[in-house]
Design an enzyme around this catalytic site. Structure first.
Site, short mmCIF file in Angstrom:
data_model
loop_
_atom_site.label_atom_id
_atom_site.label_comp_id
_atom_site.label_asym_id
_atom_site.label_seq_id
_atom_site.Cartn_x
_atom_site.Cartn_y
_atom_site.Cartn_z
N GLU A 270 45.19 38.85 29.31
CA GLU A 270 46.24 37.86 29.36
C GLU A 270 45.63 36.46 29.26
O GLU A 270 44.67 36.13 29.96
CB GLU A 270 46.99 38.00 30.70
CG GLU A 270 47.95 36.89 30.97
CD GLU A 270 47.92 36.42 32.43
OE1 GLU A 270 47.20 37.01 33.25
OE2 GLU A 270 48.62 35.45 32.72
N ASP B 258 45.36 38.46 35.65
CA ASP B 258 45.02 37.78 36.89
C ASP B 258 45.44 38.60 38.10
O ASP B 258 46.38 39.38 38.04
CB ASP B 258 45.72 36.41 36.96
CG ASP B 258 45.06 35.41 36.03
OD1 ASP B 258 43.90 35.65 35.64
OD2 ASP B 258 45.71 34.41 35.67
N ASP C 184 47.08 37.74 40.55
CA ASP C 184 48.20 37.13 41.28
C ASP C 184 49.54 37.73 40.83
O ASP C 184 49.59 38.69 40.08
CB ASP C 184 48.19 35.61 41.08
CG ASP C 184 48.28 35.26 39.60
OD1 ASP C 184 48.59 36.15 38.78
OD2 ASP C 184 48.05 34.08 39.27
N ASP D 121 51.91 36.52 38.90
CA ASP D 121 52.16 36.43 37.46
C ASP D 121 51.41 37.52 36.71
O ASP D 121 51.94 38.14 35.79
CB ASP D 121 51.72 35.06 36.92
CG ASP D 121 52.79 34.01 37.15
OD1 ASP D 121 53.94 34.41 37.46
OD2 ASP D 121 52.48 32.81 37.03
#
Ligand code: 0RA
Length: 636
Positions: free
Chosen positions: A429, A502, A504, A506
């Site tokens: 990503e 990531d 997190d 998102d």
């Protein structure tokens, strides 16, 4: 077909008995692995035996308790494992059942035993892999007990108090010498298999109790509606196209069949099949027979009612099954399980059995509920038009990307190896992470495909729409397998697909969008265990000259117990890692942390995707809050 209730245990049926030594030497051969999956197989093995008793008509209650001590107790009210002395082995049958491998012949219990696949290896395998196992049998007017350690009897069969009722209680503690990774059972995994078994075997009451938490958890699963209840459960998050859930059943000399189905407004199809209670992920003859009969009956109905004109081509099976949730469950005398994961039913006679049975029943149902049937045909016609649009979009994709001449996406940094089984594709990503990933990779066998921002949510779009999305096009082109009807696993250009996003929320969202695409349109990759999730760390800590990477807050807290003074630095995203860090933590096969996406639990995955990616916003929010970090909802 009635199950053969008169079959009784007798000496002649045991042909070859072997000691348990090989089981402890090579446990993987018997239970698949010594990881969490293999560990849970111990429970399935004992419970399957109890369910076999139930299928044979001798048992209607099973209780499973995960004990505070970490052991598991399975109680059933079946006939009880025979305890009488055996003329040939000169020992109690109970001892034989628990200390010998039954190669060749087996203890006949009824017509349909759950043999094949990884199941049906016998309770003796559980005994071999348990540090301790206690058997308590109610039979022949008394309670009989025997205790084992690592497969060896520690006591004789001891006769206890009188007992009027019959049944078997097996309590075992998995051996930490064998299950080195973990001996901890996961409630959710046990719960979903138990629920599935209760759906598949109407009328059996299965209780599940977990005594490990301070406040024990207890649930009872009993479905009088069987597969109809199963379909209702699966469609809970979906909008039905018609109210009545269709149900068919047949009992014959050769096999038994049960089918339940209901169409919804969804775009994907969820056909789950089972043979002798085993989820046949890879399909097989029962599914083929079902598909063929369904396609034929719906087309015939559409022609009869002039919904398809003479000049119109037939509706395709895929179009007819758009939005269909169906369970096809067969019970077969001697199931042959084939395929990579031994979850494909191979018995050829079952294809025609299912087809014949449904050819006789489906037209009648369509005629009788013709208002429902018309809506189903309508939906299929819409799907057919969308498919035509999809085909055009696909052709366009091909031409645009030069797929026909072997062209690959511009953004793909391919590996030099042309051997799929050695090659890995990292879907990364964001451009900031793609740069370091491209630098870090071993370009011999690792390819990197950067994707930008959010990819389309395929749960809410038909294939045609999804195919217009550049990211989707790139992923499909890079994989080489094609999509939808054209999907062909043998064309895959990589045997490992690693999602790198990531650590997190998102990142979790993007990962889920990618998983949805893979699960809905490239499912073969998931089914064949080719999809992995990289777990990049959230923290880096330095202790002296040593650097440690920590996955999440839990890992950090654990680390702080030994190193209270450390000052961790938190990665805001993959882009903040230097290529070397990215290589060490997420790409180097020697040191990286990858989780394989598995779908033992296909129906749960289906529900998760419907919840997560569907229309119910409130539900989605609460789900994401509960599971933000947990991408392993697809099972271990
Ligand atoms: C061997 C023979 C018979 C039943 C069983 C084993 C049996 C095994 C398990 C394991 C868990 N629960 C079980 N219940 C039964 C047939 C017994 C007969 O013919 O009476």
């Amino acid at each position: 077909m009635s199950t053969n209730g008169s079959s009784s245990y007798d000496a002649g049926q045991i042909t070859v008995l072997k000691d348990l030594e090989p089981v402890r030497k090579r446990p993987g051969m018997y239970i698949g692995s010594t990881g969490p999956r293999g560990l849970h197989h111990l429970i399935w093995e004992v419970v399957d035996n109890a369910v076999d008793e139930a299928m044979a008509g001798f048992c209607d209650r099973i209780e499973i308790t995960i004990l505070e001590s970490g052991g598991v107790r399975v109680v059933d009210n079946g006939r009880g494992i025979p305890v009488a002395r055996h003329s040939e082995t000169k020992e109690s049958a109970l001892t034989t059942v628990l200390t010998k491998l039954h190669a060749g012949g087996k203890f006949e219990q009824g017509a349909y035993t759950v043999s094949g696949g990884l199941h049906g290896v016998g309770v003796s395998v559980v005994n071999a892999l348990s540090s301790r196992l206690d058997a308590e049998i109610r039979r022949d007017g008394a309670v009989w007990t025997q205790t084992f350690e690592r497969g060896f009897a520690q006591t004789k069969v001891e006769k206890g108090k009188p007992a009027k009722k019959t049944g078997t209680t097996i309590t075992f503690w998995p051996d930490e010498q064998i299950f080195k990774e973990t001996v901890e059972f996961e409630y959710d995994i046990v719960q979903s298999r138990i629920r599935e078994l209760a759906f598949l075997n109407r009328g059996i009451e299965i209780r599940l109790r977990d005594e490990r938490p301070e406040e024990p958890i207890e649930e009872t699963f009993l479905y009088k509606g069987g597969l109809v209840d199963f379909v209702r459960f699966l469609n809970e998050k979906k909008e039905p196209l018609h109210a009545r859930i269709v149900e068919f059943g047949d009992v014959s000399e050769e096999a038994e069949l049960e089918v339940a189905m209901q169409w919804t407004m969804a775009y994907s199809e969820s056909v789950l099949s089972f043979a002798n209670n085993i989820n046949t992920h890879e399909g097989g003859t029962h599914e083929e027979g079902f598909r063929k009969a369904l396609t034929k009956a719906v087309n015939q109905f559409a022609r009869d009612k002039n919904l398809l004109k003479e000049k119109d081509p037939n509706l395709s099976g895929d179009d007819i099954r758009e939005g269909l949730t169906a369970i096809v469950s067969v019970k077969v005398r001697e199931p042959q399980f084939e395929g990579q994961t031994k979850t494909k039913l191979g018995n050829t006679e079952i294809r025609s059995y299912v087809e014949r049975t449904l050819n006789a029943k489906l037209p009648e149902w369509l005629e009788r509920y013709s208002a429902d049937a018309r809506r189903i045909v309508d939906k299929a016609l819409t799907a057919a038009r969308a498919r035509e649009a999809a085909r055009k979009a696909r052709d366009l994709t091909r031409r645009k990307s030069g797929l026909e001449s072997g062209g690959l996406p511009d953004k793909l940094a391919d590996c030099s190896s042309r051997e799929p089984h050695l090659s890995e594709l990292f879907i990364v990503e964001g451009n900031s992470a793609a740069g370091p990933a491209k630098q870090a990779r071993n370009s011999e066998f690792q390819a990197v495909l950067p994707i930008r921002g959010k990819i389309i949510n395929v749960e809410k779009a038909r294939l045609a729409k999804a195919l217009q999305n550049n990211e989707v096009q790139d992923i499909i082109t890079a994989m080489g397998t094609g999509i939808g009807e054209e999907f062909d696993i043998t064309k895959t250009r990589y045997h490992k697909i690693v999602l790198l996003a990531d650590a997190d929320v998102d990142g979790a969202h993007i990962r889920t969008l990618l998983l949805t695409l893979l699960f809905r349109h490239l499912r073969g990759l998931v089914e064949n265990g080719m999809v992995y999730i990289a777990e990049p760390p959230l923290y880096r800590v330095k202790v002296g000259s040593k650097v440690y990477y920590l996955k999440d807050d839990a890992a950090l807290n654990e680390f702080r117990k030994d190193h209270p003074k450390v000052k961790p630095s938190r990665f805001k995203g993959l882009g903040e890692m230097n290529p070397n860090e990215l290589w060490e933590t997420s790409m180097n096969p020697e040191t990286r942390s990858l989780v394989r996406v598995e779908m033992e639990d296909a129906f749960r995955s289906d529900q998760v995707f419907s919840t997560l990616m569907g229309d119910d916003v409130a539900e989605r929010k609460s789900f994401i809050q509960q599971n933000a970090d947990d991408v392993r909802f697809l099972d271990i």
